[in-house]
Design a protein around this motif. Structure first.
Motif, PDB file in Angstrom:
ATOM      1  N   GLU A   1       0.818  -1.220   0.000  1.00 52.66           N
ATOM      2  CA  GLU A   1       0.000   0.000   0.000  1.00 52.66           C
ATOM      3  C   GLU A   1       0.852   1.271   0.000  1.00 52.66           C
ATOM      4  O   GLU A   1       0.328   2.362  -0.195  1.00 52.66           O
ATOM      5  CB  GLU A   1      -0.916   0.015   1.213  1.00 52.66           C
ATOM      6  CG  GLU A   1      -1.958  -1.073   1.211  1.00 52.66           C
ATOM      7  CD  GLU A   1      -3.049  -0.846   0.180  1.00 52.66           C
ATOM      8  OE1 GLU A   1      -3.418   0.307  -0.060  1.00 52.66           O
ATOM      9  OE2 GLU A   1      -3.538  -1.844  -0.389  1.00 52.66           O
ATOM     10  N   ALA A   2       2.142   1.131   0.245  1.00 51.62           N
ATOM     11  CA  ALA A   2       3.028   2.297   0.342  1.00 51.62           C
ATOM     12  C   ALA A   2       3.336   2.868  -1.038  1.00 51.62           C
ATOM     13  O   ALA A   2       3.403   2.147  -2.029  1.00 51.62           O
ATOM     14  CB  ALA A   2       4.321   1.921   1.044  1.00 51.62           C
ATOM     15  N   ARG A   3       3.516   4.182  -1.029  1.00 49.58           N
ATOM     16  CA  ARG A   3       3.893   4.905  -2.246  1.00 49.58           C
ATOM     17  C   ARG A   3       5.408   5.107  -2.239  1.00 49.58           C
ATOM     18  O   ARG A   3       5.991   5.507  -1.233  1.00 49.58           O
ATOM     19  CB  ARG A   3       3.178   6.254  -2.254  1.00 49.58           C
ATOM     20  CG  ARG A   3       3.546   7.199  -3.357  1.00 49.58           C
ATOM     21  CD  ARG A   3       2.726   8.468  -3.285  1.00 49.58           C
ATOM     22  NE  ARG A   3       3.066   9.312  -2.156  1.00 49.58           N
ATOM     23  CZ  ARG A   3       4.060  10.208  -2.141  1.00 49.58           C
ATOM     24  NH1 ARG A   3       4.840  10.350  -3.189  1.00 49.58           N
ATOM     25  NH2 ARG A   3       4.274  10.949  -1.071  1.00 49.58           N
ATOM     26  N   THR A   4       6.062   4.803  -3.376  1.00 49.79           N
ATOM     27  CA  THR A   4       7.494   5.039  -3.486  1.00 49.79           C
ATOM     28  C   THR A   4       7.730   6.518  -3.752  1.00 49.79           C
ATOM     29  O   THR A   4       7.107   7.106  -4.631  1.00 49.79           O
ATOM     30  CB  THR A   4       8.099   4.201  -4.628  1.00 49.79           C
ATOM     31  OG1 THR A   4       7.821   2.825  -4.387  1.00 49.79           O
ATOM     32  CG2 THR A   4       9.596   4.418  -4.728  1.00 49.79           C
ATOM     33  N   MET A   5       8.622   7.097  -2.971  1.00 49.57           N
ATOM     34  CA  MET A   5       8.915   8.523  -3.086  1.00 49.57           C
ATOM     35  C   MET A   5      10.161   8.733  -3.939  1.00 49.57           C
ATOM     36  O   MET A   5      11.082   7.912  -3.922  1.00 49.57           O
ATOM     37  CB  MET A   5       9.146   9.116  -1.698  1.00 49.57           C
ATOM     38  CG  MET A   5       7.948   8.978  -0.779  1.00 49.57           C
ATOM     39  SD  MET A   5       8.303   9.549   0.881  1.00 49.57           S
ATOM     40  CE  MET A   5       8.481  11.298   0.594  1.00 49.57           C
ATOM     41  N   SER A   6      10.198   9.838  -4.645  1.00 48.43           N
ATOM     42  CA  SER A   6      11.376  10.179  -5.418  1.00 48.43           C
ATOM     43  C   SER A   6      12.463  10.690  -4.474  1.00 48.43           C
ATOM     44  O   SER A   6      12.188  11.110  -3.339  1.00 48.43           O
ATOM     45  CB  SER A   6      11.052  11.262  -6.456  1.00 48.43           C
ATOM     46  OG  SER A   6      10.771  12.483  -5.801  1.00 48.43           O
ATOM     47  N   ALA A   7      13.696  10.665  -4.929  1.00 50.75           N
ATOM     48  CA  ALA A   7      14.818  11.156  -4.124  1.00 50.75           C
ATOM     49  C   ALA A   7      14.609  12.636  -3.788  1.00 50.75           C
ATOM     50  O   ALA A   7      14.958  13.089  -2.702  1.00 50.75           O
ATOM     51  CB  ALA A   7      16.126  10.951  -4.869  1.00 50.75           C
ATOM     52  N   GLU A   8      14.018  13.390  -4.708  1.00 47.17           N
ATOM     53  CA  GLU A   8      13.780  14.813  -4.493  1.00 47.17           C
ATOM     54  C   GLU A   8      12.761  15.037  -3.369  1.00 47.17           C
ATOM     55  O   GLU A   8      12.907  15.948  -2.564  1.00 47.17           O
ATOM     56  CB  GLU A   8      13.292  15.496  -5.779  1.00 47.17           C
ATOM     57  CG  GLU A   8      14.326  15.568  -6.880  1.00 47.17           C
ATOM     58  CD  GLU A   8      14.466  14.267  -7.670  1.00 47.17           C
ATOM     59  OE1 GLU A   8      13.515  13.439  -7.694  1.00 47.17           O
ATOM     60  OE2 GLU A   8      15.556  14.060  -8.232  1.00 47.17           O
ATOM     61  N   GLU A   9      11.726  14.208  -3.332  1.00 47.34           N
ATOM     62  CA  GLU A   9      10.724  14.319  -2.268  1.00 47.34           C
ATOM     63  C   GLU A   9      11.342  14.068  -0.903  1.00 47.34           C
ATOM     64  O   GLU A   9      11.091  14.790   0.053  1.00 47.34           O
ATOM     65  CB  GLU A   9       9.601  13.299  -2.470  1.00 47.34           C
ATOM     66  CG  GLU A   9       8.587  13.648  -3.504  1.00 47.34           C
ATOM     67  CD  GLU A   9       7.507  12.591  -3.578  1.00 47.34           C
ATOM     68  OE1 GLU A   9       6.390  12.856  -3.105  1.00 47.34           O
ATOM     69  OE2 GLU A   9       7.790  11.496  -4.101  1.00 47.34           O
ATOM     70  N   VAL A  10      12.175  13.045  -0.820  1.00 45.93           N
ATOM     71  CA  VAL A  10      12.827  12.704   0.448  1.00 45.93           C
ATOM     72  C   VAL A  10      13.791  13.812   0.857  1.00 45.93           C
ATOM     73  O   VAL A  10      13.839  14.217   2.025  1.00 45.93           O
ATOM     74  CB  VAL A  10      13.551  11.349   0.353  1.00 45.93           C
ATOM     75  CG1 VAL A  10      14.337  11.062   1.612  1.00 45.93           C
ATOM     76  CG2 VAL A  10      12.555  10.233   0.080  1.00 45.93           C
ATOM     77  N   GLU A  11      14.537  14.325  -0.084  1.00 47.89           N
ATOM     78  CA  GLU A  11      15.509  15.395   0.202  1.00 47.89           C
ATOM     79  C   GLU A  11      14.799  16.649   0.703  1.00 47.89           C
ATOM     80  O   GLU A  11      15.314  17.349   1.570  1.00 47.89           O
ATOM     81  CB  GLU A  11      16.345  15.709  -1.038  1.00 47.89           C
ATOM     82  CG  GLU A  11      17.548  16.547  -0.751  1.00 47.89           C
ATOM     83  CD  GLU A  11      18.530  15.937   0.235  1.00 47.89           C
ATOM     84  OE1 GLU A  11      19.111  16.695   1.039  1.00 47.89           O
ATOM     85  OE2 GLU A  11      18.719  14.706   0.225  1.00 47.89           O
ATOM     86  N   ALA A  12      13.631  16.919   0.188  1.00 49.78           N
ATOM     87  CA  ALA A  12      12.865  18.099   0.614  1.00 49.78           C
ATOM     88  C   ALA A  12      12.434  17.990   2.075  1.00 49.78           C
ATOM     89  O   ALA A  12      12.185  19.010   2.726  1.00 49.78           O
ATOM     90  CB  ALA A  12      11.654  18.297  -0.285  1.00 49.78           C
ATOM     91  N   LEU A  13      12.340  16.772   2.594  1.00 50.93           N
ATOM     92  CA  LEU A  13      11.948  16.556   3.985  1.00 50.93           C
ATOM     93  C   LEU A  13      13.099  16.750   4.961  1.00 50.93           C
ATOM     94  O   LEU A  13      12.893  16.887   6.143  1.00 50.93           O
ATOM     95  CB  LEU A  13      11.366  15.150   4.168  1.00 50.93           C
ATOM     96  CG  LEU A  13      10.095  14.833   3.400  1.00 50.93           C
ATOM     97  CD1 LEU A  13       9.739  13.371   3.575  1.00 50.93           C
ATOM     98  CD2 LEU A  13       8.960  15.725   3.867  1.00 50.93           C
ATOM     99  N   ARG A  14      14.291  16.731   4.475  1.00 46.08           N
ATOM    100  CA  ARG A  14      15.477  16.835   5.363  1.00 46.08           C
ATOM    101  C   ARG A  14      15.720  18.239   5.805  1.00 46.08           C
ATOM    102  O   ARG A  14      15.416  19.200   5.472  1.00 46.08           O
ATOM    103  CB  ARG A  14      16.709  16.282   4.678  1.00 46.08           C
ATOM    104  CG  ARG A  14      16.548  14.795   4.426  1.00 46.08           C
ATOM    105  CD  ARG A  14      17.820  14.180   3.891  1.00 46.08           C
ATOM    106  NE  ARG A  14      17.579  12.887   3.343  1.00 46.08           N
ATOM    107  CZ  ARG A  14      17.734  11.764   3.996  1.00 46.08           C
ATOM    108  NH1 ARG A  14      18.144  11.778   5.227  1.00 46.08           N
ATOM    109  NH2 ARG A  14      17.486  10.615   3.429  1.00 46.08           N
TER     110      ARG A  14
END
Length: 62
Positions: A49-62
């Motif tokens: 059920e999980a959505r795979t996130m792009s590297a850019e999305e993850v980086e924006a959270l940091r």
């Protein structure tokens, strides 16, 4: 989302911490780049059920 529940929930794959994205109603594992949905206030902690996130999305959270 209950704060006590957020404290004990971990990623079901790597057992790492999760970040709560209130606006998207998701719990995010930065290590695995997965976003688990929250439906009707209940976290759906299934890999399928999980959505795979792009590297850019993850980086924006940091």
């Amino acid at each position: 989302m209950d704060a006590r529940l957020l404290e004990i929930l971990v990623c079901p794959i790597c057992k790492g911490p999760l970040d709560y994205l209130k606006d998207k109603q998701e719990l995010v594992c930065k290590a695995d780049r997965l976003a688990y949905p929250i439906r009707d206030g209940i976290p759906v902690m299934l890999e399928d059920e999980a959505r795979t996130m792009s590297a850019e999305e993850v980086e924006a959270l940091r």
